[in-house]
Design an enzyme around this catalytic site. Structure first.
Site, PDB file in Angstrom:
ATOM      1  N   HIS A  31      54.014  38.395  44.878  1.00 34.21           N
ATOM      2  CA  HIS A  31      53.863  39.250  46.054  1.00 34.21           C
ATOM      3  C   HIS A  31      52.963  38.525  47.050  1.00 34.21           C
ATOM      4  O   HIS A  31      52.527  37.388  46.803  1.00 34.21           O
ATOM      5  CB  HIS A  31      53.293  40.620  45.660  1.00 34.21           C
ATOM      6  CG  HIS A  31      52.061  40.533  44.790  1.00 34.21           C
ATOM      7  ND1 HIS A  31      50.866  40.016  45.235  1.00 34.21           N
ATOM      8  CD2 HIS A  31      51.850  40.872  43.493  1.00 34.21           C
ATOM      9  CE1 HIS A  31      49.969  40.058  44.272  1.00 34.21           C
ATOM     10  NE2 HIS A  31      50.547  40.562  43.189  1.00 34.21           N
ATOM     11  N   HIS A  34      49.794  36.671  45.764  1.00 32.94           N
ATOM     12  CA  HIS A  34      50.031  35.331  45.217  1.00 32.94           C
ATOM     13  C   HIS A  34      50.312  34.337  46.356  1.00 32.94           C
ATOM     14  O   HIS A  34      49.803  33.214  46.362  1.00 32.94           O
ATOM     15  CB  HIS A  34      51.268  35.325  44.318  1.00 32.94           C
ATOM     16  CG  HIS A  34      51.183  36.199  43.106  1.00 32.94           C
ATOM     17  ND1 HIS A  34      51.979  37.311  42.937  1.00 32.94           N
ATOM     18  CD2 HIS A  34      50.418  36.105  41.987  1.00 32.94           C
ATOM     19  CE1 HIS A  34      51.718  37.863  41.764  1.00 32.94           C
ATOM     20  NE2 HIS A  34      50.763  37.173  41.168  1.00 32.94           N
ATOM     21  N   GLN A 158      40.264  37.254  44.034  1.00 29.72           N
ATOM     22  CA  GLN A 158      39.133  38.164  43.792  1.00 29.72           C
ATOM     23  C   GLN A 158      39.624  39.500  43.217  1.00 29.72           C
ATOM     24  O   GLN A 158      38.852  40.236  42.619  1.00 29.72           O
ATOM     25  CB  GLN A 158      38.407  38.349  45.133  1.00 29.72           C
ATOM     26  CG  GLN A 158      37.324  39.378  45.178  1.00 29.72           C
ATOM     27  CD  GLN A 158      36.085  38.962  44.405  1.00 29.72           C
ATOM     28  OE1 GLN A 158      35.938  37.817  43.993  1.00 29.72           O
ATOM     29  NE2 GLN A 158      35.194  39.917  44.200  1.00 29.72           N
ATOM     30  N   MET A 194      47.594  44.744  46.117  1.00 31.07           N
ATOM     31  CA  MET A 194      48.896  44.275  45.626  1.00 31.07           C
ATOM     32  C   MET A 194      48.765  43.825  44.174  1.00 31.07           C
ATOM     33  O   MET A 194      47.784  43.187  43.793  1.00 31.07           O
ATOM     34  CB  MET A 194      49.401  43.140  46.484  1.00 31.07           C
ATOM     35  CG  MET A 194      49.799  43.620  47.845  1.00 31.07           C
ATOM     36  SD  MET A 194      50.795  42.391  48.680  1.00 31.07           S
ATOM     37  CE  MET A 194      51.236  43.332  50.133  1.00 31.07           C
ATOM     38  N   ARG A 197      52.131  44.812  38.790  1.00 28.10           N
ATOM     39  CA  ARG A 197      52.288  46.049  38.016  1.00 28.10           C
ATOM     40  C   ARG A 197      52.541  47.273  38.895  1.00 28.10           C
ATOM     41  O   ARG A 197      52.912  48.321  38.373  1.00 28.10           O
ATOM     42  CB  ARG A 197      51.045  46.290  37.143  1.00 28.10           C
ATOM     43  CG  ARG A 197      50.932  45.318  35.974  1.00 28.10           C
ATOM     44  CD  ARG A 197      49.826  45.714  35.004  1.00 28.10           C
ATOM     45  NE  ARG A 197      49.891  44.958  33.767  1.00 28.10           N
ATOM     46  CZ  ARG A 197      49.165  43.862  33.502  1.00 28.10           C
ATOM     47  NH1 ARG A 197      48.305  43.406  34.397  1.00 28.10           N
ATOM     48  NH2 ARG A 197      49.292  43.238  32.348  1.00 28.10           N
TER      49      ARG A 197
HETATM   50  P1  AMP Z   1      48.805  37.230  38.142  1.00 25.60           P
HETATM   51  O1  AMP Z   1      50.209  36.782  38.417  1.00 25.60           O
HETATM   52  O2  AMP Z   1      48.616  38.705  38.217  1.00 25.60           O
HETATM   53  O3  AMP Z   1      48.226  36.597  36.906  1.00 25.60           O
HETATM   54  O4  AMP Z   1      47.925  36.652  39.349  1.00 25.60           O
HETATM   55  C1  AMP Z   1      47.907  35.287  39.658  1.00 25.60           C
HETATM   56  C2  AMP Z   1      46.799  35.025  40.648  1.00 25.60           C
HETATM   57  O5  AMP Z   1      47.036  35.790  41.837  1.00 25.60           O
HETATM   58  C3  AMP Z   1      45.418  35.446  40.120  1.00 25.60           C
HETATM   59  O6  AMP Z   1      44.451  34.493  40.529  1.00 25.60           O
HETATM   60  C4  AMP Z   1      45.217  36.778  40.784  1.00 25.60           C
HETATM   61  O7  AMP Z   1      43.850  37.117  40.947  1.00 25.60           O
HETATM   62  C5  AMP Z   1      45.872  36.538  42.130  1.00 25.60           C
HETATM   63  N1  AMP Z   1      46.237  37.827  42.740  1.00 25.60           N
HETATM   64  C6  AMP Z   1      46.910  38.850  42.151  1.00 25.60           C
HETATM   65  N2  AMP Z   1      46.992  39.894  42.998  1.00 25.60           N
HETATM   66  C7  AMP Z   1      46.355  39.526  44.136  1.00 25.60           C
HETATM   67  C8  AMP Z   1      46.092  40.182  45.388  1.00 25.60           C
HETATM   68  N3  AMP Z   1      46.493  41.409  45.641  1.00 25.60           N
HETATM   69  N4  AMP Z   1      45.406  39.474  46.319  1.00 25.60           N
HETATM   70  C9  AMP Z   1      44.979  38.212  46.089  1.00 25.60           C
HETATM   71  N5  AMP Z   1      45.193  37.548  44.939  1.00 25.60           N
HETATM   72  C10 AMP Z   1      45.878  38.201  43.978  1.00 25.60           C
END
Ligand code: AMP
Length: 328
Positions: A31, A34, A158, A194, A197
């Site tokens: 999203h 990322h 963050q 965002m 999930r």
């Molecule tokens: P994930 O795919 O959930 O493991 O996230 C991958 C990376 O994207 C991690 O460093 C998360 O902290 C970052 N991330 C996930 N959601 C957000 C968001 N809404 N804003 C900024 N970074 C995000």
């Protein structure tokens, strides 16, 4: 754009890269949050590697590993559409060079025994307490990615505030030559952080989930505008703001917000504060139906100059978080 699925191939590809290398580790179902990390990486470094791996070892046995959303084709299209805006690079700029999508067997072969674990309160508190083994899974997979890809910089959101600090600690403890770049939380226009999930949420549950960013906006106002520095008073105010959602029997269990924790802690160590006399993290974790959501904001005592990370959280469209005055 090279799509790589094995560690050996990834290592060989890394050997071909010249200049600086950035890594953006993800679990896919990408999203704007990322993509903000990828854009920043493209802006900063000569080569950008995005990894997509739903890491089984960071999920508990009763968690959502099996049903975690996946859409590789859509992810690849999103990544392909990104370019560094650097004017020197001419038409279209420079895009992501490599997407690393290993299988579970590739990352965890049968004889795998290379766990990386950071001990101490930072990994035991909060998410560590509610998700035993979670951070061991995270540090193991990220260390493995760092070893193969050898990035100079790696980008983390963050949004997962505790994870970001655990990764920083791992890099310090293991003396890894990589700079961890923290990135602000990207939000929907209505304030919801965002998250991959969020797709689990029904329209009613999504509405109930807005209580989290609203409670964080309330926390920011109470600390930074009204000068409240008593952590217990702030926690009570946040819990009171969330209570109508915690006890919402008439709307049914599926839209009831069940709080795992409200934490007000030192921004660096995540140790709980009694008095907010320095920048602090307000961290929330809650379940709505079967979906677990986390969110956070940084607050600083009134009068303390706001650093970049203390500016109001931004939505994907550039809007600030909604005001806490709302109908909840
Ligand atoms: P994930 O795919 O959930 O493991 O996230 C991958 C990376 O994207 C991690 O460093 C998360 O902290 C970052 N991330 C996930 N959601 C957000 C968001 N809404 N804003 C900024 N970074 C995000």
């Amino acid at each position: 754009m090279n799509i790589i699925t094995t560690l050996a191939h990834m290592k060989a590809e890394r050997g071909q890269m010249t200049g600086s290398v950035a890594l953006v580790p993800t679990m896919g179902y990408l999203h704007e949050g990322h993509l903000s990390l990828v854009r920043r990486a493209l802006n900063d470094c000569d080569n950008v590697v995005v990894s997509i791996f739903v890491n089984p070892s960071q999920f508990g046995p009763k968690e959502d590993f099996e049903r975690y959303p996946r859409d590789e084709q859509r992810d690849l299209e999103s990544i392909r559409s990104l370019f560094s805006p650097h004017p020197r690079l001419g038409r279209g700029g420079r895009g992501v060079r490599t997407v690393f999508i290993p299988s579970v067997e590739e990352m965890y072969p049968a004889d795998f025994d290379d766990w990386v674990e950071i001990s101490g309160p930072l990994t035991q508190l909060l998410e560590g307490a509610h998700r035993p083994g979670h951070f061991r899974g995270v540090t193991t997979v990220v260390a493995r990615l760092f070893r193969v890809i050898e990035p100079q910089r790696a980008y983390f959101g963050q949004k997962d505030a505790q994870q970001l600090r655990v990764i920083r600690r791992m890099v310090e403890d293991e003396r890894l030559p990589v700079e961890i770049v923290p990135m602000p939380t990207v939000r929907e226009p209505d304030g919801l952080a965002m998250s991959s999930r969020n797709v689990y949420l029904s329209p009613h549950q999504r509405q109930a989930a807005l209580a989290l960013p609203r409670a964080l906006a309330l926390a920011r106002r109470l600390v930074m505008d009204e000068g409240i520095n008593d952590a217990e008073a702030l926690r009570n105010a946040i819990e009171a703001a969330l209570t109508p959602h915690v006890d919402a029997p008439r709307r049914g269990a599926s839209t009831t917000l069940s709080l795992d924790y409200v934490s007000i802690s030192d921004e660096q160590t995540l140790e709980e504060l009694d008095i907010i006399d320095r920048p602090a993290l307000v961290l929330l974790a809650a379940r709505i139906g079967a979906t677990r959501l986390i969110d956070n904001t940084i607050v600083a005592p009134k009068g303390l100059p706001a650093s970049d990370e203390l500016r109001p959280p931004i939505a994907a469209d550039g809007a600030a978080l909604p005001s806490p005055t709302s109908d909840f």
